[in-house]
Design a protein around this motif. Structure first.
Motif, PDB file in Angstrom:
ATOM      1  N   SER A  23    -106.320 -13.050 -87.037  1.00  0.00           N
ATOM      2  CA  SER A  23    -107.168 -13.780 -87.401  1.00  0.00           C
ATOM      3  C   SER A  23    -107.870 -15.351 -86.693  1.00  0.00           C
ATOM      4  O   SER A  23    -107.294 -14.644 -85.831  1.00  0.00           O
ATOM      5  CB  SER A  23    -107.233 -14.445 -88.935  1.00  0.00           C
ATOM      6  OG  SER A  23    -106.526 -15.788 -88.869  1.00  0.00           O
TER       7      SER A  23
ATOM      8  N   GLY B 137    -107.656 -18.279 -86.593  1.00  0.00           N
ATOM      9  CA  GLY B 137    -106.786 -19.292 -86.357  1.00  0.00           C
ATOM     10  C   GLY B 137    -105.725 -18.849 -85.763  1.00  0.00           C
ATOM     11  O   GLY B 137    -105.446 -19.533 -84.704  1.00  0.00           O
TER      12      GLY B 137
ATOM     13  N   GLY C 105    -104.723 -16.686 -91.445  1.00  0.00           N
ATOM     14  CA  GLY C 105    -104.177 -15.456 -92.179  1.00  0.00           C
ATOM     15  C   GLY C 105    -104.678 -14.986 -93.517  1.00  0.00           C
ATOM     16  O   GLY C 105    -103.563 -14.157 -93.734  1.00  0.00           O
TER      17      GLY C 105
ATOM     18  N   LYS D  13    -109.335 -14.485 -95.466  1.00  0.00           N
ATOM     19  CA  LYS D  13    -110.622 -15.393 -96.382  1.00  0.00           C
ATOM     20  C   LYS D  13    -111.724 -14.300 -95.002  1.00  0.00           C
ATOM     21  O   LYS D  13    -112.936 -13.885 -96.550  1.00  0.00           O
ATOM     22  CB  LYS D  13    -110.210 -16.610 -96.016  1.00  0.00           C
ATOM     23  CG  LYS D  13    -109.307 -17.644 -96.132  1.00  0.00           C
ATOM     24  CD  LYS D  13    -109.942 -18.564 -95.995  1.00  0.00           C
ATOM     25  CE  LYS D  13    -109.940 -18.876 -94.578  1.00  0.00           C
ATOM     26  NZ  LYS D  13    -108.554 -18.809 -94.042  1.00  0.00           N
ATOM     27  N   SER D  14    -111.224 -14.075 -93.624  1.00  0.00           N
ATOM     28  CA  SER D  14    -112.498 -13.320 -93.516  1.00  0.00           C
ATOM     29  C   SER D  14    -112.326 -12.008 -94.076  1.00  0.00           C
ATOM     30  O   SER D  14    -113.451 -11.179 -93.796  1.00  0.00           O
ATOM     31  CB  SER D  14    -111.990 -13.223 -92.028  1.00  0.00           C
ATOM     32  OG  SER D  14    -112.678 -14.746 -91.416  1.00  0.00           O
ATOM     33  N   THR D  15    -111.309 -11.222 -93.859  1.00  0.00           N
ATOM     34  CA  THR D  15    -111.330  -9.930 -94.447  1.00  0.00           C
ATOM     35  C   THR D  15    -112.140  -9.968 -96.169  1.00  0.00           C
ATOM     36  O   THR D  15    -113.186  -9.201 -95.722  1.00  0.00           O
ATOM     37  CB  THR D  15    -109.756  -9.609 -95.031  1.00  0.00           C
ATOM     38  OG1 THR D  15    -108.785  -9.471 -93.522  1.00  0.00           O
ATOM     39  CG2 THR D  15    -109.905  -8.218 -95.031  1.00  0.00           C
TER      40      THR D  15
HETATM   41  N1  LIG Z   1    -109.122  -5.306 -87.744  1.00  0.00           N
HETATM   42  C1  LIG Z   1    -107.292  -5.770 -88.214  1.00  0.00           C
HETATM   43  N2  LIG Z   1    -106.028  -4.231 -87.816  1.00  0.00           N
HETATM   44  C2  LIG Z   1    -105.320  -5.664 -88.475  1.00  0.00           C
HETATM   45  N3  LIG Z   1    -104.790  -6.179 -88.473  1.00  0.00           N
HETATM   46  C3  LIG Z   1    -106.154  -7.512 -89.119  1.00  0.00           C
HETATM   47  C4  LIG Z   1    -107.028  -6.980 -89.548  1.00  0.00           C
HETATM   48  N4  LIG Z   1    -108.335  -7.978 -88.957  1.00  0.00           N
HETATM   49  C5  LIG Z   1    -107.314  -8.877 -89.852  1.00  0.00           C
HETATM   50  N5  LIG Z   1    -105.967  -7.935 -89.922  1.00  0.00           N
HETATM   51  C6  LIG Z   1    -105.255  -8.803 -90.783  1.00  0.00           C
HETATM   52  O1  LIG Z   1    -105.044  -9.270 -91.632  1.00  0.00           O
HETATM   53  C7  LIG Z   1    -104.270 -10.456 -91.924  1.00  0.00           C
HETATM   54  C8  LIG Z   1    -105.821 -11.647 -92.311  1.00  0.00           C
HETATM   55  O2  LIG Z   1    -107.008 -11.739 -91.581  1.00  0.00           O
HETATM   56  P1  LIG Z   1    -108.205 -12.651 -91.974  1.00  0.00           P
HETATM   57  O3  LIG Z   1    -108.720 -12.205 -91.207  1.00  0.00           O
HETATM   58  O4  LIG Z   1    -108.543 -11.996 -93.521  1.00  0.00           O
HETATM   59  O5  LIG Z   1    -107.673 -13.844 -91.974  1.00  0.00           O
HETATM   60  P2  LIG Z   1    -108.195 -15.621 -92.702  1.00  0.00           P
HETATM   61  O6  LIG Z   1    -107.567 -15.742 -93.475  1.00  0.00           O
HETATM   62  O7  LIG Z   1    -109.588 -14.904 -92.075  1.00  0.00           O
HETATM   63  O8  LIG Z   1    -107.434 -16.337 -91.847  1.00  0.00           O
HETATM   64  P3  LIG Z   1    -108.600 -17.329 -90.121  1.00  0.00           P
HETATM   65  O9  LIG Z   1    -108.477 -18.650 -91.332  1.00  0.00           O
HETATM   66  O10 LIG Z   1    -107.524 -17.980 -89.692  1.00  0.00           O
HETATM   67  O11 LIG Z   1    -109.940 -17.038 -90.654  1.00  0.00           O
HETATM   68  C9  LIG Z   1    -104.397 -11.187 -90.729  1.00  0.00           C
HETATM   69  O12 LIG Z   1    -102.738 -11.476 -90.578  1.00  0.00           O
HETATM   70  C10 LIG Z   1    -104.808 -10.805 -89.492  1.00  0.00           C
HETATM   71  O13 LIG Z   1    -104.177 -10.203 -88.861  1.00  0.00           O
END
Ligand SMILES: Nc1ncnc2c1ncn2[C@@H]1O[C@H](COP(=O)(O)OP(=O)(O)OP(=O)(O)O)[C@@H](O)[C@H]1O
Ligand SMILES: Nc1ncnc2c1ncn2[C@@H]1O[C@H](COP(=O)(O)OP(=O)(O)OP(=O)(O)O)[C@@H](O)[C@H]1O
Ligand SMILES: [Mg+2]
Ligand SMILES: [Mg+2]
Lengths: 330, 254, 350, 350, 254
Positions: free
Chosen positions: B147, B149, E40, E43-45
């Protein structure tokens, strides 16, 4: 023999008429003697062909016949084949560097020279008719770094560049790599520099592609004094068609079907136990290459080699059935 | 005492665009300076000059009193400068240890036969990320899976592992969460205390600026529009300088 | 939170104990490998249905037929991993062997200096290294597009190969030089031993060494590599030099196998080299893949040609069949990738 | 702050008034163009030193010799701008013309259906479009590597071209079909008129149309394009279909020029096509360049061949000289780029 | 009234990594919700699921009461959702108008002959960037020349130009300066007032959260760990929920 003979024919290339002519001749002969013939295509790559020789060795046919893409590069592999008691025959291109079972090949440099002499004759005739002394000739070279082309080109150039009685010939060489487009562009560019009187093509499969260029450049007449004299090698259908239509003057026929067929027949006779010396002339008959004045060079180093002369084709004999191009589709 | 870093009358243009116009400032050993400015003010361009990615058009950069030509990042590192780039400078195809030790691999052997010590690097990676309280689900996954962060934390972790004398941080917490940001700030504070490291911090967060830096240098459209001691300056004044309303209508901002 | 987050840092290896664990692990290895699954399907099929395919002699031939392709593909793959391309390997093979042959042979074919073969073998490799360094200089030093630099180099070298001997093929090279082509160990040619040893060592080195890591880094993000003090110029030049050196080595082995040198040698192998590299899982954009995959790609392509020779397809259909088989093979590879992606399997390059 | 920031949004065009302004503007245009500067140097040199180069006839020839290359290069360039690659154009040219010839000709060479040439011309183009759509489907629909898909397609098509007529060359095509090869306007062949018109229109369309913009967007950042609702599948398929269609058109024009169709036609043009594309300033990674640049690349490469023919280089040195000239040309292009970069000139793709 | 958006029991894994585990929440028309969580957290997911980039493994997404399969971003846009992605989704080779109108070009003509209306797009671009107070030196330069903040502002400007009913903002001010951030907040507030647009905001900045959102949904390691009304909740509590110390040792954070 009651057991079916197995043979493998290693062709240099497949995707053009000349080598198609070879396949047709070989298949016809194999059918004739009831042999089981496998055809392989070397795709103009010497490494591919060497791999094919090695593959063939392990299948251990009674005989293999080869149109070598590079007559030196195949030597170690052919030696291995001979060592495994596989009969090895070469056709079209001799393999000068090792002893094979037998070879039926063209004398490339002699053929080149013969073509040059014929061309000179035509030019001298025109000089007598028109009084023109200086001529420009375009020489369409094949794949410049291959052995047969080197010999062919040297044979032609030596004669054409020597002093010639009564006329002068200014030659321009164009490398085509056996492709129509460079031939066409090269001829066009040569014509930009001035009128062209004659063309020599190392394979007359190129001739039909040249005719539109001639037409576009004002040589719309396939007769008469302005008409460009064309000579070629191969006796390929396209060349014969051009001769019939009056565009091309002559071709020197490579009896490719006959060379292949003679390889097949020779193998048959030999495996039947007939020595080469007794068999070869009959085989040349059967293969239909007697008009090519086969002559035997019994060279201890390379094995028995039958060299063929390319027989000339012109308007007078163009429809003769002795030329493979007139029969290979039947 | 000569300052650790001296930027003297530095200018940099990209074609028609003047990104920096005659910037000068000093940074003493162990000092923490915040480089403030709006978007496009030229902050990252200045970082590129200091870390050897770009060369100034005019002006010079002195480190520990000596004029230095920083023509590639290696030279900047050798001069004692470690940088967390705004673009993070991660290889998306490498995993966490691969990125943490990028260009600083642990190895055995010599010459072309330096063999990576994977075990050691993984161990250090686990420890380092743990220290920062960053939670990476699979250390061995390529970082393009991380992600935003997680990536930024990795870039920060890499920079602070070095033995540098000056740490340049270009918006090091922009993508970090509340807790992770706090850890970064704490880490920088600790490094300052323990190793007396100098810091050049770029941030848009005034609170963060105050918890790390002593002094602020403000850029605006490539111009140096003021250096202030943070103790003596209000947030409003800094914002006014950033937005260009300082002097014109002093004290009014955002 | 310390112990908890540590536990999360390394994904547990799917309880690798027990039979199920082993199956899962093997399954994962197969799915992650770019080429293994297709080999695992294709080779047994060939063995079952193609006469002579699974004989010792044929395997020896197959390895021999793969050797030159393997060397060239490994070099090309290294360049591609850095995000560049090296189209010149065919030219280097051709030119170095031709030039060396000219140096070794007596006049009139050769130069007349009759240089010792023992000197000529390393010299041929050195010529390759030199050509590679020139490529590296032009590509990374001057920033010229690698495609066009190495294409220009290919044309130049193939053209230059015809010059020393005036396009004459040189045959019967000194026996020391071609020894490697005439001798074998348990039926395996020394050509195979040399080329496979070199390539397997290189495959290990690429994964284990610091320079190998830098090669992946430059391919993954050249700016990031630079920002971390890795010199792209140095890395790319090393890679082109290696690629050139391997092509020089291939020039020797190929000439030894043919016991001759010709300006046409290697003709057209460039397409096959790149097919092997890409089928082997090297990304065009760089930063991914391994030489093990390339080895698989080479074996697959050589097997296809070998099988087409063994079953003797009507030559008129040969090129058509070969092209179609390659497309099908790649489709299978893509299915494998999809499956792996669906299962979330993807390994970092390092 | 409003008026101030607006003034900054568009960089003033360096006071474009006065003679100095014009020089600066012209200088900028030349420096920004990937290929103009080198043409501006090379062509006058050729004209001055190569006899016959600057004659009307030669220029007519040059255009004719460029036509097929131009069509194939424009198609290949479109694919490359989307970040893909199309190696199959040579195969499409060859197969479509061969297949069409077979349909048109009477037995035994042809199929015996003697299809009308007026139908066959669009049919040939349609075959190209179909092949292109298949490429697009495999590449963007199934996610197969474009390099290997189109390479496989190239092999397959070249192989397939030999099948209908059993590798026999077909001579003397129907006169309606080859009309375009025999007729001209003011000495300029209709082949030139058709191919250049199509390509110039395409060049404008690429820069001005919404789809053209999407082509650049997909090449610049395919994920961003997707995130903004542009369908990469649609865009890439359109591009491959265009590329295939252009190759089909080239198949017609080439066959008309030769007044025959052969399984060898186009042989080896692939390398030249990609040289033209890259010299023309299309980035391998996609998203940059224009068809105007490609036109320049085509003219440059055709001129090199034309000049080498006109000065009649010794055939043995021909390939060497051609390769070396290409490298030198590209070096000059890089110097131009450096200069432009130093001056901060770089235009967005759109 | 049915809520505009309903996320029902959604889970998403990447191979072994569970990024989201059974998330459910609602968002009424015109409501502004902050999606909070550490790095992680997932959120972005979740954003990717809502904007059609990814499909949930299980669970469903309802928009205006109807179950929707969002299998590409176009469908999400058609459902009235406009997103500012954390990765910004800019084409580095296109210039500012090119990116501002990416996938929404202004044109004349039809079918394959839609011709770009460059003039009009440039005019709108100038006006839009000016509105946000973003200072771009050369609008026609490719965006890879832009500073981090300039890029982010462009991505934001693009999203708010649409006629969407839900605006998803994934850390929209992370790279923005003080003034530019304030403009973004103001713009969002204005849109809510003028167009009653719903907002899903992701941010690590608590102040920003409060100035835009009414409600917060907190994720932690893929779990939904609470939905709170901001009026009734202290910053400390939210931070405690984000870091996982809520309940355990309530009120202690950062
Ligand atoms: N394409 C992918 N393949 C494998 N793991 C992933 C993938 N995309 C995200 N992840 C994992 O899923 C988890 C959630 O990721 P996400 O990007 O949704 O976090 P976030 O809440 O947006 O964090 P941040 O505040 O850092 O942006 C993380 O541990 C990340 O490593
Ligand atoms: N390579 C480049 N080419 C052209 N212009 C550039 C380039 N790099 C930066 N600029 C311009 O120079 C100015 C300063 O950019 P810089 O990245 O230093 O800003 P910044 O202060 O770091 O902004 P931010 O807070 O948004 O990161 C900007 O207007 C930017 O558009
Ligand atoms: Mg910045
Ligand atoms: Mg995120």
């Amino acid at each position: 023999a009651d057991k079916k003979l197995t043979m493998t024919l290693l062709n240099a290339y497949f995707q053009d008429e000349f080598w198609q002519g070879c396949n047709v001749g070989a298949k016809r002969a194999a059918k004739d003697i009831g042999a089981d013939l496998t055809l392989l295509d070397g795709n103009y790559s010497m490494e591919t062909q060497v791999n094919q020789i090695d593959t063939t060795i392990q299948k251990a046919p009674a005989a293999m016949m080869i149109a070598s893409i590079d007559s030196s590069a195949v030597v170690p592999a052919l030696k291995r084949a001979m060592a495994r008691n596989i009969q090895v025959y070469a056709f079209n291109t001799a393999v000068p560097n090792t002893t094979l079972t037998a070879t039926v090949a063209m004398d490339e440099s002699a053929t080149g020279a013969a073509a040059a002499k014929r061309m000179i004759g035509l030019l001298q005739k025109r000089a007598a008719e028109t009084g023109q002394k200086a001529y420009r000739l375009v020489h369409l070279v094949g794949a410049v770094a291959t052995e047969p082309v080197r010999l062919r080109r040297e044979g032609f150039n030596k004669v054409i560049q020597a002093p010639i009685e009564g006329i002068t010939v200014d030659m321009v060489e164009v490398v085509t790599n056996w492709k129509p487009e460079p031939a066409v562009s090269g001829l066009q560019d040569a014509m930009t520099r001035g009128p062209v009187d004659a063309i020599f093509t190392e394979s007359d499969f190129l001739t039909p592609f040249l005719i539109p260029v001639l037409k576009r450049n004002g040589y719309t007449d396939n007769k008469g004094a302005k008409h460009v004299l064309i000579g070629g090698l191969g006796g390929i259908p396209g060349g014969l068609k051009a001769i019939r239509e009056g565009w091309q003057e002559f071709s020197l026929n490579y009896p490719i079907d006959g060379m292949c067929a003679s390889n097949v027949y020779l193998a048959n006779e030999s495996l039947d136990g007939k020595p080469f010396a007794q068999a070869w002339q009959g085989v040349m008959d059967k293969a239909g290459v007697t008009t090519n004045a086969p002559r035997l060079i019994d060279d201890k180093a390379t094995g028995p080699t039958v060299l063929l002369t390319a027989n000339p084709i012109d308007a007078s004999n163009v429809d003769s059935k002795i030329f493979w191009a007139n029969t290979y589709k039947e | 005492m000569t300052p650790f870093l001296e930027v003297r009358n530095v200018s940099k243009s990209f074609g028609g665009i003047a990104a920096l116009k005659g910037i000068s400032f000093e940074l003493a050993a162990g000092e923490a300076v915040a480089l403030m400015g709006g978007n496009g003010a030229g902050k990252s361009t200045l970082v590129s000059l200091l870390s050897g990615l770009l060369r100034p058009d005019i002006g010079s950069i002195c480190i520990e009193g000596a004029d230095r030509v920083l023509s590639d990042p290696q030279q900047s590192r050798e001069a004692g400068i470690e940088t967390v780039f705004q673009n993070l400078a991660l290889c998306p195809n490498l995993n966490a240890p691969g990125n943490l030790f990028l260009g600083r691999e642990l190895y055995r052997g010599f010459g072309p036969f330096k063999i990576l010590d994977r075990k050691a690097m993984e161990k250090v990676t686990v420890a380092t990320l743990q220290d920062l309280g960053v939670n990476v689900p699979d250390m061995r996954a390529p970082t393009n899976r991380f992600s935003g962060g997680q990536r930024q934390a990795l870039a920060f972790a890499r920079a602070v592992r070095g033995k540098s004398k000056l740490l340049i941080l270009d918006e090091p917490t922009a993508a970090l969460g509340v807790e992770e940001s706090a850890n970064v700030v704490k880490t920088v504070q600790r490094l300052r205390k323990e190793r007396n490291i100098a810091v050049l911090l770029i941030t848009h967060n005034l609170e963060e600026m105050r918890s790390i830096a002593d002094k602020a240098v403000v850029l605006r459209r490539g111009h140096h529009v003021g250096s202030v001691l943070l103790k003596e300056t209000s947030d409003d004044e800094i914002v006014a300088r950033i937005t260009g309303s300082f002097g014109a209508k002093a004290g009014v901002a955002a | 939170m310390s112990s908890k987050s540590e536990a999360l840092l390394v994904r547990p290896a799917a309880d690798a104990s027990g039979a199920k664990g082993i199956v899962a692990t093997v399954g994962k290895i197969i799915l992650l490998n770019p080429i293994l699954p297709i080999l695992a399907v294709a080779l047994p099929l060939f063995a079952a249905f193609v006469p002579f395919y699974a004989t010792t002699t044929n395997l020896q031939n197959l390895l021999l037929a793969s050797s030159i392709l393997l060397l060239l593909s490994c070099g090309g793959a290294l360049a591609m991993i850095t995000g560049n391309i090296d189209l010149s390997v065919e030219g280097t093979l051709c030119f170095s062997s031709m030039f060396i042959a000219w140096l070794m042979m007596p006049a009139p074919v050769g130069a007349g200096v009759e240089l010792s073969p023992l000197l000529c073998i390393p010299l041929g490799i050195a010529i390759g290294v030199g050509i590679g360094m020139l490529n590296g200089l032009l590509v990374q030093g001057l920033g010229v597009n690698p495609f066009i630099v190495t294409l220009g180099m290919l044309l130049t070298l193939k053209g230059a190969a015809a010059i020393p001997t005036q396009a004459t093929t040189v045959y019967t090279l000194p026996s020391v030089y071609s020894w490697v082509g005439y001798n074998e160990v348990f039926g395996v040619s020394w050509i195979v031993i040399v080329s496979f040893t070199v390539c397997l060592m290189l495959a290990c080195w690429l994964k284990a060494s610091v320079i190998g890591r830098h090669i992946y880094a430059v391919g993954g993000n050249v700016e990031a590599a630079r920002e971390n003090g890795i010199s792209p110029f140095r890395t790319v030049t090393i890679v082109y030099a290696l690629s050139g050196g391997l092509a020089g080595l291939a020039g020797w082995l190929n000439a030894a196998r043919l016991d001759s040198a010709s300006a046409n040698s290697g003709d057209g192998i460039t397409f096959t080299v790149f097919a092997a590299i890409i089928i082997g899982g090297i990304a065009l954009s760089g930063g991914a893949g391994s030489l093990w995959g390339v080895l698989g790609g080479v074996i697959l392509l050589s097997s296809i040609d070998n099988v087409l020779n063994l079953v003797a397809v009507n030559p008129l259909y040969l090129n058509f069949v070969r092209g179609a088989v390659i497309i099908v093979a790649v489709l299978l590879i893509v299915i494998r990738q999809r499956l792996a992606a669906r299962l979330g399997l993807q390994e970092a390059a390092a």
